[in-house]
Design an enzyme around this catalytic site. Structure first.
Site, PDB file in Angstrom:
ATOM      1  N   HIS A  58      -5.202 -12.863   1.961  1.00  0.00           N
ATOM      2  CA  HIS A  58      -4.506 -13.590   3.053  1.00  0.00           C
ATOM      3  C   HIS A  58      -5.282 -14.817   3.544  1.00  0.00           C
ATOM      4  O   HIS A  58      -5.599 -14.977   4.591  1.00  0.00           O
ATOM      5  CB  HIS A  58      -4.490 -12.525   4.338  1.00  0.00           C
ATOM      6  N   HIS A  86       0.669  -1.286  -0.186  1.00  0.00           N
ATOM      7  CA  HIS A  86       0.014   0.008   0.029  1.00  0.00           C
ATOM      8  C   HIS A  86       0.731   1.174   0.017  1.00  0.00           C
ATOM      9  O   HIS A  86       2.094   1.206   0.425  1.00  0.00           O
ATOM     10  CB  HIS A  86      -0.836   0.030   1.329  1.00  0.00           C
ATOM     11  N   ASP A 109       2.359  -6.459   2.366  1.00  0.00           N
ATOM     12  CA  ASP A 109       1.389  -5.825   3.151  1.00  0.00           C
ATOM     13  C   ASP A 109       2.138  -4.619   3.609  1.00  0.00           C
ATOM     14  O   ASP A 109       1.382  -3.961   4.549  1.00  0.00           O
ATOM     15  CB  ASP A 109       0.761  -6.800   4.238  1.00  0.00           C
ATOM     16  N   ARG A 138     -11.103  -3.571  -5.220  1.00  0.00           N
ATOM     17  CA  ARG A 138     -10.981  -4.562  -4.079  1.00  0.00           C
ATOM     18  C   ARG A 138     -12.310  -4.162  -3.124  1.00  0.00           C
ATOM     19  O   ARG A 138     -12.783  -2.964  -3.227  1.00  0.00           O
ATOM     20  CB  ARG A 138      -9.752  -3.955  -3.301  1.00  0.00           C
ATOM     21  N   ASN A 161      -2.837  -1.304  10.876  1.00  0.00           N
ATOM     22  CA  ASN A 161      -3.625  -1.736  11.706  1.00  0.00           C
ATOM     23  C   ASN A 161      -3.295  -2.939  12.545  1.00  0.00           C
ATOM     24  O   ASN A 161      -3.706  -3.701  13.351  1.00  0.00           O
ATOM     25  CB  ASN A 161      -5.161  -2.240  11.429  1.00  0.00           C
ATOM     26  N   TYR A 188      -9.476   4.440  10.447  1.00  0.00           N
ATOM     27  CA  TYR A 188      -8.191   4.678  11.028  1.00  0.00           C
ATOM     28  C   TYR A 188      -7.505   5.868  10.263  1.00  0.00           C
ATOM     29  O   TYR A 188      -7.734   5.975   9.178  1.00  0.00           O
ATOM     30  CB  TYR A 188      -7.447   3.465  10.820  1.00  0.00           C
TER      31      TYR A 188
END
Length: 316
Positions: free
Chosen positions: A183, A35, A264, A126, A269, A51
């Site tokens: 995942h 990301h 990732d 997504r 988080n 978040y």
């Protein structure tokens, strides 16, 4: 320009200074799940976000790519940016063809807007079904979006947790384009990999040959964590995230042509530790145990899904 923002309390920043992996990746390896966050002063975070992260720029991502030994990236739109894909598109342009993207879009997106995203390097959309991160997309909205992206040859990426698969199984099975599960559907690795819960996920893959999965994020799934298990100490086999290995290795070996892997980064988080990305790369040979499986996982599969059009042109 956005004003000042405050990170979510307790937010863990990504680790600056990862180790150099001992595992040497095959030429053309792709980090197929990562990301970019902001920077927030240039690419504001979405007002509806659940978040607020630390910044993680395209330049920092590409520096990590080079340090770890990857050749390319697949950058996945972060939920903190909502459906504003500006930061993603900027990163794709900066990559000079070495990155592809997975966007988040709304049902009212136009054909012209989709064409612009395609030109930038987006090849999928997504949908997040993890309730604690986003408000779930209505299934009719997803169906509308799928109808719009299908002519472009795009795929759908879905993120859900294992406990939600029974409810969503039939709906996911009816999606008529390639489907990539993030995942492994977040299995509970304290349970038996031969048990009913993970067995349902394996059945989902067997029954739907258009479904792929990422065997990534052991740091999210692991209970044992990045340290060796007690029974491994002194054996010379002290690996990280060992409790996730039976799940991921089984998927890689049964579905070698439909698996992907990514770091990732920058690991949004996480609550208990921030992983060393070099250590994550050294996890790969635990789950893809031969050179052939490693090449499929890291090179052949992501190239086929994300670069088939450009690679075919370059090889002509």
């Amino acid at each position: 320009m956005s004003g000042p923002f405050e990170k979510t309390p307790g937010w863990l920043d990504w680790y600056d200074g990862p180790s150099i992996p001992t595992f040497r990746m095959p030429e053309g390896a792709v980090d197929a799940h990562c990301h970019v966050f902001g920077p927030g002063a240039e690419f504001p975070y979405a007002p509806e976000r659940k978040y607020t992260p630390c910044d993680a720029s395209a330049e920092q991502l590409f520096a990590l790519r080079d340090r770890l030994g990857f050749d390319r990236n697949v950058i996945v739109q972060a939920t903190c940016h909502g459906a504003d894909n500006t930061a993603l598109v900027d990163a794709l342009h900066r990559s000079e063809g070495r990155a592809r993207g997975v966007a988040t879009v709304r049902r009212d997106i136009t054909a012209e807007q989709l064409a612009e995203l395609h030109e930038a390097g987006v090849r999928g959309v997504r949908f997040n079904f993890v309730k604690r991160l986003v408000d779930r997309v209505p299934t009719d909205a997803l169906q509308e979006i799928v109808a719009k992206i299908a002519p472009l040859g795009w795929h759908v990426v879905i993120y859900f947790e294992a406990e939600d698969l029974p409810e969503l199984y039939d709906f996911f099975s009816g999606i008529p384009v390639p489907l990539v599960v993030d995942h492994m559907g977040r299995p509970d690795v304290t349970k038996d990999p031969d048990g009913l819960e993970f067995g349902l996920f394996l059945r989902f893959l067997r029954e739907n040959p258009n479904v792929w999965t990422k065997v990534s994020c052991p740091e999210r799934l692991s209970v044992s964590g990045p340290r060796a298990l007690p029974e491994e100490v002194g054996t010379g086999e002290q690996h990280a995230y060992t409790d996730v290995v039976p799940f991921a290795r089984r998927v890689v070996e049964e579905f070698p042509d439909r698996v992907l892997w990514g770091t990732d980064w920058p690991h949004p988080n996480l609550k208990d530790h921030m992983p060393d990305d070099g250590l994550l790369v050294d996890y790969i040979p635990q789950i893809a145990t031969t050179a052939e499986l490693q090449r499929k996982l890291l090179v052949d599969n992501p190239h086929r899904l994300y670069w088939a059009d450009s690679d075919a042109t370059e090889g002509a």
